[in-house]
Design a protein around this motif. Structure first.
Motif, short mmCIF file in Angstrom:
data_model
loop_
_atom_site.label_atom_id
_atom_site.label_comp_id
_atom_site.label_asym_id
_atom_site.label_seq_id
_atom_site.Cartn_x
_atom_site.Cartn_y
_atom_site.Cartn_z
N GLN A 37 -1.17 0.11 -3.42
CA GLN A 37 -1.12 -0.25 -2.01
C GLN A 37 -1.00 -1.76 -1.81
N ALA A 38 -1.55 -2.54 -2.74
CA ALA A 38 -1.38 -3.99 -2.63
C ALA A 38 0.10 -4.34 -2.77
N SER A 39 0.78 -3.64 -3.67
CA SER A 39 2.21 -3.89 -3.85
C SER A 39 2.95 -3.49 -2.58
N GLU A 40 2.54 -2.39 -1.96
CA GLU A 40 3.18 -1.94 -0.73
C GLU A 40 3.01 -2.97 0.39
N PHE A 41 1.83 -3.58 0.46
CA PHE A 41 1.55 -4.53 1.54
C PHE A 41 2.00 -5.95 1.20
N GLY A 42 2.80 -6.09 0.15
CA GLY A 42 3.40 -7.38 -0.16
C GLY A 42 2.39 -8.46 -0.51
N VAL A 43 1.32 -8.08 -1.23
CA VAL A 43 0.30 -9.06 -1.58
C VAL A 43 0.88 -10.18 -2.46
N ILE A 103 8.09 4.05 -3.61
CA ILE A 103 8.53 4.16 -2.22
C ILE A 103 10.06 4.24 -2.22
N PRO A 104 10.66 5.15 -1.40
CA PRO A 104 12.13 5.24 -1.40
C PRO A 104 12.76 3.90 -1.00
N ARG A 105 13.92 3.62 -1.60
CA ARG A 105 14.55 2.31 -1.43
C ARG A 105 14.75 1.93 0.04
N GLU A 106 15.11 2.94 0.86
CA GLU A 106 15.41 2.65 2.26
C GLU A 106 14.19 2.13 3.01
N LEU A 107 13.00 2.42 2.51
CA LEU A 107 11.78 2.09 3.27
C LEU A 107 10.93 1.03 2.59
N THR A 108 11.46 0.37 1.57
CA THR A 108 10.66 -0.69 0.96
C THR A 108 10.63 -1.89 1.90
N GLY A 109 9.77 -2.84 1.59
CA GLY A 109 9.66 -4.02 2.45
C GLY A 109 8.81 -3.72 3.67
N GLY A 110 8.80 -4.63 4.62
CA GLY A 110 7.95 -4.40 5.78
C GLY A 110 8.27 -5.37 6.90
N GLN A 111 7.56 -5.20 7.99
CA GLN A 111 7.76 -6.06 9.17
C GLN A 111 6.53 -6.92 9.37
N ASN A 112 6.79 -8.19 9.73
CA ASN A 112 5.66 -9.03 10.10
C ASN A 112 5.42 -8.90 11.60
N GLN A 155 -0.42 -14.27 -3.13
CA GLN A 155 -1.73 -13.98 -3.72
C GLN A 155 -1.53 -13.23 -5.04
N LYS A 156 -2.50 -13.41 -5.95
CA LYS A 156 -2.41 -12.72 -7.23
C LYS A 156 -3.46 -11.62 -7.28
N LEU A 157 -3.13 -10.57 -8.03
CA LEU A 157 -4.09 -9.48 -8.22
C LEU A 157 -4.74 -9.61 -9.58
N ALA A 158 -6.05 -9.40 -9.64
CA ALA A 158 -6.72 -9.36 -10.93
C ALA A 158 -7.36 -8.00 -11.09
N GLY A 159 -6.76 -7.16 -11.93
CA GLY A 159 -7.36 -5.85 -12.25
C GLY A 159 -8.43 -6.10 -13.30
N LEU A 160 -9.68 -6.14 -12.87
CA LEU A 160 -10.73 -6.59 -13.79
C LEU A 160 -11.09 -5.55 -14.84
#
Lengths: 295, 399
Positions: free
Chosen positions: B234-240, A131-140, B245-250
């Protein structure tokens, strides 16, 4: 907090939002297909491969040339669009007078060849693209964690869809395009270069697919089959929306994203098939699709 | 003229004599050469089988070995049809690889019916040596019980006592979830939810959101290939992981780690029974494989090589390709090869060897394109795989 069928409302809002985000991809892809079908009468089965090529151009420009995400958003549609123009000039053009089926077969064959070539070169596991650096992270948002990048996908998709609709429905260029589909001979008689117009339209539709590919690269696995999985769903979206209807494809794209999102909450096993069930129902009731005009 | 005729007759007689001494075997690699699992088995497994035939110097030992291959498209009906045709018409003696558990179970049935030999490397389901075990099948490389024991066990010991599963909705995913659940419960943990995801899926965000809402401290990924890559990305994207929480790639292969990139995958633990950078022997073989296949081998490719070697040894010893004799010899002889070391084959068809617990390296620790993981622990086979005493396999109960 209230619950709906045993699902907390907060969770439901989250799922609806995610559905909308997936709908964004359906919308951009089905928009490209609708533009091409509406103006060229070609069922572009290469669309999925061109979406994949968009993602690969993004990956290649980062890996080989050091060009980042933002320039890739511009570069990939141009490169892949140019490839589309070449295809149209050399191959697709020859089929305009023939039955739809020939166009379908040609573009389907091309898709298989393109995917096969990429698979030979890069395998199927996929390639890393961040993901490009400017758009990493997120909003709660309280009810869910929304990654910034997904927010950007919705915004970008809405802009692209509105822009396309605006160009085709309200500008002079759009008027030429629509006229050229209705009666190409007459429009040509007015001094408009219709073959060029059609070539560029195909290039534009293909460019849209490539743009969706770049948007998808940071969140989906970048691999040669990524388009093949998606294209069937997108075709269902186009059929439900009404072949060739631009507004229809956009609205159906977002709408079906929502329906799919809800299915993932209530009965996840069916989420891969729900769109096809809807397609069958719509075709039974309105054979031309929700927004299509009966021929 | 007459003399010439005698010459021909002599040559023919010699050739006929040589042909009698020679055993001709046909090895069929049945896998997915172009779909979602083509990097797991695919052409790499064909290369591995050919390397085994060459390294064994089969021709000089009176064995004429031919390797053929086919595409089962990850569909059980197609896999079973090819297996039937191979056994009935094409003279194939052994079927190799066969990833995708549902297809492997189908080929397992056909092989038993035709009394041939099935050496499975690619599939995961422990049912191949469990309820559906067969005297004709040897499950060579890994299985869902071992993945559950090694990866799942390690996660639970690190404090991951409540789990939520994302499970690929077919035979393999179900088996992996079932076997991991057993390990979690045995170690005092609990499973608080699971969601069956359509196979294959592109978008896992919805399922990840459900997993986050569950507040489980481990999210178990009972999936493989592209599904695993997509769900981890996508788990990394959603800040898991930031959410605690931990991920287990089985089930992860090194190809998946490479596809994710070390930046996204770093710190994940996973289990394989073979890693190319494990010792001098595996490194030497893997370099040769890399030159021929264009990428490093994973455990499936290594398993095809190892199983072909052991099969050819048995054929050489028996001087026959009779399925019953060769299988008996294979099971009676301890296995030993450069890739998996010393091992054995149990009556239920389980091939026993050590399993590795691996951790994905940090980007700054990686010294090359394929320097992806380090070995955290080596788990002996009898602890990694299902003990014979717990086996639901009828072949075991009767004996």
């Amino acid at each position: 907090m209230f619950t709906i069928f045993g699902v907390p409302s907060a969770a439901l809002f989250g799922q609806l939002l995610l559905g909308l985000i997936n709908g964004s991809f359906y919308a951009i892809l089905s928009l490209g297909l609708a533009v091409i079908f509406g103006l060229l009468n070609i069922i572009n089965f290469t669309h999925g491969a061109q979406y994949m090529m968009g993602a690969f151009v993004a990956w290649m420009s980062l890996t080989y040339l050091g060009i980042g995400y933002w320039w890739a958003l511009l570069l990939a549609p141009i490169v892949v669009g140019a490839f589309g123009v070449l295809l149209e000039r050399v191959l697709i053009r020859r089929l305009y007078d023939l039955d739809h089926l020939y166009g379908l077969l040609l573009t389907f064959g091309l898709a298989l060849i393109i995917q096969g070539l990429f698979r030979n070169q890069y395998g199927v596991s996929g390639l890393p693209y961040g993901i490009p650096r400017e758009l990493t992270g997120g909003q709660n948002l309280g009810f869910m964690f929304l990654p910034n990048y997904r927010g950007w996908v919705i915004v970008a998709s809405l802009i692209v869809c509105l822009f396309t609709w605006f160009v085709i429905e309200t500008t002079k260029l759009g008027a030429y395009l629509r006229a050229a589909t209705e009666n190409p001979t007459l429009v040509q008689a007015f001094g408009v270069n219709v073959p060029l117009l059609i070539t560029l339209t195909y290039g534009f539709g293909v460019g849209l697919a490539a743009l969706a590919g770049v948007l998808a690269a940071p969140i989906y696995s970048v691999n040669p089959n990524m388009g093949a999985d998606l294209i069937i769903v997108v075709f269902a979206v186009v059929v439900i929306g009404g072949m060739g209807s631009i507004l229809g494809s956009v609205i159906t794209g977002f709408g079906l994203g929502l329906v799919e999102g809800l299915t993932k909450v209530f009965y996840p096993e069916a989420s891969a098939t729900v769109i096809f069930v809807i397609m069958v129902l719509v075709l039974l009731v309105k054979p031309a699709g929700l927004f299509g005009r009966t021929a | 003229m007459k003399r010439w005729g005698y010459g021909v007759a002599a040559v023919l007689a010699l050739a006929a004599g040589a042909a009698q001494a020679q055993v001709a075997v046909k090895l069929g690699v049945l896998n997915d050469p172009s779909g979602v699992y083509s990097d797991i088995g695919g052409r790499g497994s064909v290369v591995a089988a050919e390397m085994a035939v060459e390294d064994f110097k089969a021709a000089s030992k009176g064995i004429k070995a031919e390797v053929v291959s086919a595409d089962h498209q990850n569909k059980p009906d197609i896999g079973a049809a090819i297996a039937r045709r191979w056994y009935d018409q094409d003279g194939v003696d052994v079927i190799l690889d066969v990833p995708t558990s549902s297809v492997a179970l189908a080929v397992n049935q056909v092989t038993r019916e035709k009394n041939k030999i099935f050496l499975n490397s690619g599939a995961a389901t422990s049912d191949l040596t469990g309820a559906q075990c067969s005297p004709n099948t040897i499950h060579w490389v890994y299985d869902t019980v071992q993945l559950a024991n090694v990866t799942g066990g390690a996660m639970v010991r690190q404090g991951g006592d409540s789990w939520f599963f994302l499970t690929a909705d077919y035979a393999f995913g179900h088996a992996l979830e079932r076997d991991t659940t057993a390990v979690i419960q045995k170690n005092g943990g609990k499973v608080i939810g699971s969601v069956k995801t359509p196979f294959p899926s592109n978008d896992f965000s919805s399922f990840i959101l459900q997993a986050q809402a569950s507040k489980a401290n481990v999210i178990g990924l009972a999936n493989a290939g592209g599904d695993t890559v997509n769900s981890i990305k996508q788990a990394s994207e959603f800040g898991v992981t930031q959410g605690g929480q931990k991920l287990a790639g089985l089930l992860m292969f090194i190809n998946d780690v490479k596809a994710l990139g070390l930046k996204t995958a770093q710190g994940l633990v996973f289990s394989e029974t073979f890693y190319w950078d494990d010792n001098d022997d595996t490194r030497a073989w893997s370099k040769r494989f890399l030159e021929r296949a264009g990428r490093m081998p994973n455990m499936t490719n290594a398993g095809v090589y190892s199983s072909v070697l052991h099969y050819l040894k048995a054929v050489e010893a028996e001087k026959s390709k009779d399925a019953g004799k060769v299988l008996a010899r294979m099971k009676a002889t301890p296995t030993d090869d450069p890739l998996f070391g010393k091992g054995s084959i149990r009556p239920d068809g389980r091939k026993m060897h050590d399993a590795l617990l691996l951790e994905v390296k940090k980007p700054e620790d990686s010294k090359g394109e394929w320097d992806l993981a380090k070995v955290l622990a080596r788990v002996p086979g009898d602890q990694a795989f299902r003990p014979l005493s717990e086996s639901p396999c009828p072949l075991v109960n009767k004996s």
